[in-house]
Design a protein around this motif. Structure first.
Motif, PDB file in Angstrom:
ATOM      1  N   UNK A  40      37.486  13.933 -12.511  1.00 45.76           N
ATOM      2  CA  UNK A  40      37.875  14.750 -11.340  1.00 45.76           C
ATOM      3  C   UNK A  40      38.548  13.973 -10.184  1.00 45.76           C
ATOM      4  N   UNK A  41      39.811  14.432 -10.002  1.00 40.32           N
ATOM      5  CA  UNK A  41      40.872  13.675  -9.079  1.00 40.32           C
ATOM      6  C   UNK A  41      40.177  13.221  -7.634  1.00 40.32           C
ATOM      7  N   UNK A  42      39.246  14.053  -7.037  1.00 41.18           N
ATOM      8  CA  UNK A  42      38.771  13.651  -5.938  1.00 41.18           C
ATOM      9  C   UNK A  42      37.811  12.710  -5.976  1.00 41.18           C
ATOM     10  N   UNK A  43      37.134  12.627  -6.982  1.00 41.28           N
ATOM     11  CA  UNK A  43      36.175  11.355  -7.278  1.00 41.28           C
ATOM     12  C   UNK A  43      37.071  10.107  -7.593  1.00 41.28           C
ATOM     13  N   UNK A  44      37.926  10.200  -8.227  1.00 37.40           N
ATOM     14  CA  UNK A  44      38.843   9.109  -8.767  1.00 37.40           C
ATOM     15  C   UNK A  44      39.589   8.516  -7.505  1.00 37.40           C
ATOM     16  N   UNK A  45      39.900   9.327  -6.782  1.00 33.85           N
ATOM     17  CA  UNK A  45      40.728   8.924  -5.385  1.00 33.85           C
ATOM     18  C   UNK A  45      39.638   7.892  -4.628  1.00 33.85           C
ATOM     19  N   UNK A  46      38.406   8.310  -4.425  1.00 30.89           N
ATOM     20  CA  UNK A  46      37.663   7.483  -3.762  1.00 30.89           C
ATOM     21  C   UNK A  46      37.525   6.244  -4.456  1.00 30.89           C
ATOM     22  N   UNK A  47      37.328   6.198  -5.755  1.00 32.42           N
ATOM     23  CA  UNK A  47      37.161   5.065  -6.613  1.00 32.42           C
ATOM     24  C   UNK A  47      38.313   4.016  -6.631  1.00 32.42           C
ATOM     25  N   UNK A  48      39.543   4.621  -6.680  1.00 33.57           N
ATOM     26  CA  UNK A  48      40.858   3.845  -6.650  1.00 33.57           C
ATOM     27  C   UNK A  48      41.259   3.213  -5.235  1.00 33.57           C
ATOM     28  N   UNK A  49      40.870   3.845  -4.373  1.00 29.72           N
ATOM     29  CA  UNK A  49      40.912   3.638  -2.848  1.00 29.72           C
ATOM     30  C   UNK A  49      40.034   2.608  -2.498  1.00 29.72           C
ATOM     31  N   UNK A  50      38.776   2.258  -3.139  1.00 32.48           N
ATOM     32  CA  UNK A  50      37.740   1.234  -2.801  1.00 32.48           C
ATOM     33  C   UNK A  50      38.037  -0.008  -3.323  1.00 32.48           C
ATOM     34  N   UNK A  51      37.630  -1.177  -2.529  1.00 35.90           N
ATOM     35  CA  UNK A  51      37.779  -2.401  -2.970  1.00 35.90           C
ATOM     36  C   UNK A  51      37.332  -2.604  -4.549  1.00 35.90           C
ATOM     37  N   UNK A  52      38.241  -3.199  -5.298  1.00 38.68           N
ATOM     38  CA  UNK A  52      38.126  -3.222  -6.732  1.00 38.68           C
ATOM     39  C   UNK A  52      37.116  -4.198  -6.868  1.00 38.68           C
ATOM     40  N   UNK A  53      36.917  -5.333  -6.256  1.00 45.72           N
ATOM     41  CA  UNK A  53      36.189  -6.445  -6.762  1.00 45.72           C
ATOM     42  C   UNK A  53      34.632  -5.757  -6.984  1.00 45.72           C
ATOM     43  N   UNK A  54      34.227  -4.883  -5.891  1.00 45.98           N
ATOM     44  CA  UNK A  54      33.014  -4.335  -6.032  1.00 45.98           C
ATOM     45  C   UNK A  54      32.584  -3.819  -7.115  1.00 45.98           C
ATOM     46  N   UNK A  55      33.505  -3.182  -7.922  1.00 46.50           N
ATOM     47  CA  UNK A  55      33.143  -2.543  -9.190  1.00 46.50           C
ATOM     48  C   UNK A  55      33.274  -3.097 -10.372  1.00 46.50           C
ATOM     49  N   UNK A  56      33.774  -4.438 -10.298  1.00 44.53           N
ATOM     50  CA  UNK A  56      33.928  -5.084 -11.636  1.00 44.53           C
ATOM     51  C   UNK A  56      32.397  -5.136 -12.449  1.00 44.53           C
ATOM     52  N   UNK A  57      32.738  -5.312 -13.744  1.00 47.10           N
ATOM     53  CA  UNK A  57      31.711  -5.336 -14.592  1.00 47.10           C
ATOM     54  C   UNK A  57      30.212  -4.501 -14.306  1.00 47.10           C
ATOM     55  N   UNK A  58      30.488  -3.205 -13.847  1.00 48.08           N
ATOM     56  CA  UNK A  58      29.559  -2.206 -13.589  1.00 48.08           C
ATOM     57  C   UNK A  58      28.783  -2.710 -12.459  1.00 48.08           C
ATOM     58  N   UNK A  59      28.967  -3.440 -11.762  1.00 52.56           N
ATOM     59  CA  UNK A  59      28.108  -3.867 -10.203  1.00 52.56           C
ATOM     60  C   UNK A  59      28.000  -2.789  -9.517  1.00 52.56           C
ATOM     61  N   UNK A  60      28.985  -2.097  -9.063  1.00 57.79           N
ATOM     62  CA  UNK A  60      28.780  -1.014  -8.025  1.00 57.79           C
ATOM     63  C   UNK A  60      28.159   0.271  -9.005  1.00 57.79           C
ATOM     64  N   UNK A  61      28.643   0.313  -9.978  1.00 58.31           N
ATOM     65  CA  UNK A  61      28.057   1.451 -11.063  1.00 58.31           C
ATOM     66  C   UNK A  61      26.202   1.220 -10.837  1.00 58.31           C
ATOM     67  N   UNK A  62      25.855   0.122 -11.230  1.00 56.76           N
ATOM     68  CA  UNK A  62      24.463  -0.306 -11.227  1.00 56.76           C
ATOM     69  C   UNK A  62      23.597   0.324  -9.988  1.00 56.76           C
ATOM     70  N   UNK A  63      24.254  -0.263  -8.842  1.00 52.46           N
ATOM     71  CA  UNK A  63      23.787   0.237  -7.454  1.00 52.46           C
ATOM     72  C   UNK A  63      23.872   1.653  -7.094  1.00 52.46           C
ATOM     73  N   UNK A  64      24.923   2.238  -7.718  1.00 55.29           N
ATOM     74  CA  UNK A  64      25.026   3.546  -7.389  1.00 55.29           C
ATOM     75  C   UNK A  64      24.111   4.627  -7.846  1.00 55.29           C
ATOM     76  N   UNK A  65      23.405   4.314  -8.835  1.00 52.51           N
ATOM     77  CA  UNK A  65      22.452   4.956  -9.704  1.00 52.51           C
ATOM     78  C   UNK A  65      21.343   5.285  -8.760  1.00 52.51           C
ATOM     79  N   UNK A  66      21.098   4.666  -7.625  1.00 54.09           N
ATOM     80  CA  UNK A  66      19.757   4.947  -7.040  1.00 54.09           C
ATOM     81  C   UNK A  66      20.275   6.321  -5.920  1.00 54.09           C
ATOM     82  N   UNK A  67      21.332   6.610  -5.918  1.00 52.70           N
ATOM     83  CA  UNK A  67      21.843   7.993  -5.408  1.00 52.70           C
ATOM     84  C   UNK A  67      21.305   9.040  -6.103  1.00 52.70           C
ATOM     85  N   UNK A  68      21.066   9.020  -7.416  1.00 48.56           N
ATOM     86  CA  UNK A  68      20.495  10.084  -8.278  1.00 48.56           C
ATOM     87  C   UNK A  68      19.072  10.314  -8.118  1.00 48.56           C
TER      88      UNK A  68
END
Length: 574
Positions: free
Chosen positions: A442-470
């Motif tokens: 979804x391009x709206x989702x990807x816009x937020x990801x691409x615009x965000x600071x890239x360092x936070x996402x490396x090696x699934x670091x952001x992904x693991x923290x994001x899980x709590x939202x579910x």
């Protein structure tokens, strides 16, 4: 939906043999119903099998002919009429409307009055359109195999494209392995008339401005965008079908569907005794989805997907009668690259920030072991093969100009790896005929990801923290993590030793031995067949590699598989 078309402004009538060739090329299934649209200089074959959101629109006695494959989702309330909106936008050359589309799709419109053909890809180029120009004639299709079957189209192999295919697993940018066929790039609009062919970008990812949200606010915004992407793709059927492996991407999809109160049947075809198998089952229980398992062997991925869909339908006929769609299934493709930044690390993005593009490409290729088994090639081709993939990667990285230079690495994989990840799925749509629902694209989702600071996402670091939202359920059972990425914090020792997806023993020994025997037979047939590409490959060296592999002295499977790929494409170049 499948489509194959030809536009020739100088043509007054197509030969019957040309139409028959199109009918043969569009599908390998003789029983498929082929619909023909024919004017004096435009011919179109389509096959609608009730999936992929396909729409064929013909208006005013063939004055306007359009096709949309996939689902554009131009606005939340337009899902039912998206195809009409998109085709009208193409006819009007309305790029602003194309910018509103957030889905995965491709489409075209033929305007008979102006003798013009307009085509577009989605913002990541997930749904393909291939274009071949032969004199005044333009061929176009949504599978490369179709154009490979047209006799008039040149299938000459371009060595540097072939080397990219072997090194990365795909050609870069608009390239295909053939000189006469291109693939439309991400966010692209092409207009073809009797006198010209113009290409414009209606969307550019590297023009996005960097965002500066707090960590929690970014997690919340991305979660909201993801749930919104799930909502607009969900249908009012008795239940959704979704693949559910032991990883995070499919787990997030099932969790998202359950969070909007959609009943879900989750499907898992991993081998028993693997992390994918057990963790998928545990996740289904935690998330409250009905779960269906079917352990399958080492067939192609699309074939295994079709097999489990058919098996589920056979054992749940009452649900099928009630309206559950067995040709539509949710898939986590795109999650690991988008959310997980799976191929990137700190060293790579630092080199990009320092404008050391060549060094960054060298580092990535070495770190990911991307390269070509040079031993199979003729001696006079080895130097070009050794350097060409690196230079092509450097060129592609330089084509991006994001605000943060590090993001050119993310864009490289989003625009190349991800849109080619589903290549075999689209090539085999005529055989397996099912639609994949892809919320991570979804391009709206990807816009937020691409615009965000890239360092936070490396090696699934952001992904693991994001899980709590579910909610808590998603993290109560273990998941399969990528090697050298942030590990899963949920202990799994109590489940014993489980086979890991990235290890050779993911399937059991019996299945591995069966598959190896099958491959040995294929390699032997390949080397004995006439039409061997001696101008590229060394047959003697490949026979030597075959013998050593067959006798289990040394495993050269990777060399033989690479040679098989070259020979496969070379058949069309004869």
């Amino acid at each position: 939906m499948l489509f194959l078309g030809v536009f020739d402004p100088s043509c007054s009538q197509f030969e019957t043999s040309e139409i028959e060739e199109l009918k043969c090329a569009i599908s390998r299934q003789p029983e498929d119903k082929r619909d023909l649209v024919l004017t004096e200089n435009f011919a179109l074959l389509t096959i609608d099998f009730g999936a992929s959101g396909g729409s064929l629109i013909v208006e005013n006695d063939l004055d306007k002919v359009g096709v949309v494959v996939g689902r554009p989702y131009i606005n939340k309330d337009s899902a039912g009429v998206d195809a009409n909106i998109l085709i009208q936008a193409l006819k009007n050359r309305d790029l602003d409307t194309l910018k509103l589309a957030r889905g995965s799709f491709c489409g075209f419109c033929f305007d008979r009055q102006s003798k013009a053909l307009m085509l577009c890809s989605d913002k990541v180029g997930v749904f393909p359109i291939y274009i071949a120009k032969v004199g005044d004639r333009i061929y176009f299709s949504n599978a490369l195999r179709m154009l490979r079957s047209i006799t008039k189209i040149s299938k000459k192999i371009v060595p540097e494209h072939m080397f990219s295919q072997l090194a990365f697993g795909y050609c870069l940018a608009r390239d295909t392995i053939f000189s006469g066929i291109d693939r439309m790039y991400a966010g692209e609009f092409v207009e073809i008339t009797a006198s010209s062919m113009h290409t414009n970008s209606y969307w550019s990812w590297d023009e996005l401005k960097s965002s500066h949200y707090s960590d929690d606010e970014l997690q919340e915004r991305i979660y909201e965008a993801f749930i919104d992407a799930v909502k607009i793709r969900a249908e009012s059927t008795p239940a959704e079908l979704s693949f559910l492996s032991g990883g995070l991407d499919s787990r997030c999809i099932v969790a998202g569907l359950r969070n909007i109160d959609r009943p879900v049947w989750s499907l898992n075809f991993a081998p028993e005794g693997s992390q994918d198998h057990l963790f998928g089952r545990l996740a289904a229980t935690a998330l409250g989805s009905h779960h269906y398992e079917l352990g399958l062997g080492r067939d192609s991925f699309s074939k295994r997907q079709r097999k489990i869909l058919d098996s589920w339908a056979e054992t749940h006929q009452e649900l099928v009668k009630q309206g559950v769609k067995t040709h539509r299934v949710w898939s986590g493709d795109g999650g690991s690259v988008g959310m997980g930044h799976v191929y990137l690390d700190h060293a790579f993005i630092q080199l990009l920030r320092e404008k050391k593009i060549h060094a960054a490409a060298e580092y990535l290729m070495k770190h990911r072991k991307l390269g070509i088994p040079l031993g199979m090639l003729r001696s006079d081709m080895k130097h070009e093969a050794e350097n060409s993939p690196l230079e092509k990667m450097v060129s592609e990285l330089k084509s991006f100009a994001p605000e943060d230079a590090a993001k050119s690495g993310l864009l490289f994989f989003l625009m190349n790896d991800q849109r080619h990840h589903l290549f075999n799925y689209f090539e085999d749509l005529d055989l397996y005929k099912f639609e994949v629902v892809l919320p991570f694209f979804d391009s709206v989702l990807l816009e937020l990801i691409v615009a965000a600071p890239i360092d936070e996402f490396l090696l699934h670091a952001f992904y693991n923290k994001w899980l709590a939202k579910f909610g808590p359920a998603i993290s109560t059972v273990p998941w399969q993590a990528y090697p050298n990425h942030v590990p899963c914090p949920v202990p799994s020792d109590e489940y014993g030793k489980l086979r890991y997806q990235w290890n050779e023993d993911w399937f059991d020994k019996t299945e591995n031995d069966r598959k190896q025997k099958e491959k040995l037979d294929e390699w032997r047939t390949m080397l004995a067949r006439s039409g061997f590409p001696k101008q590229i490959l060394s047959k003697n060296k490949l026979w030597f590699a075959y013998c050593l592999t067959h006798l289990k002295i040394r495993d050269y499977s990777y060399i033989l598989d690479a040679a098989k790929e070259i020979i496969f494409f070379n058949r069309d170049a004869q």
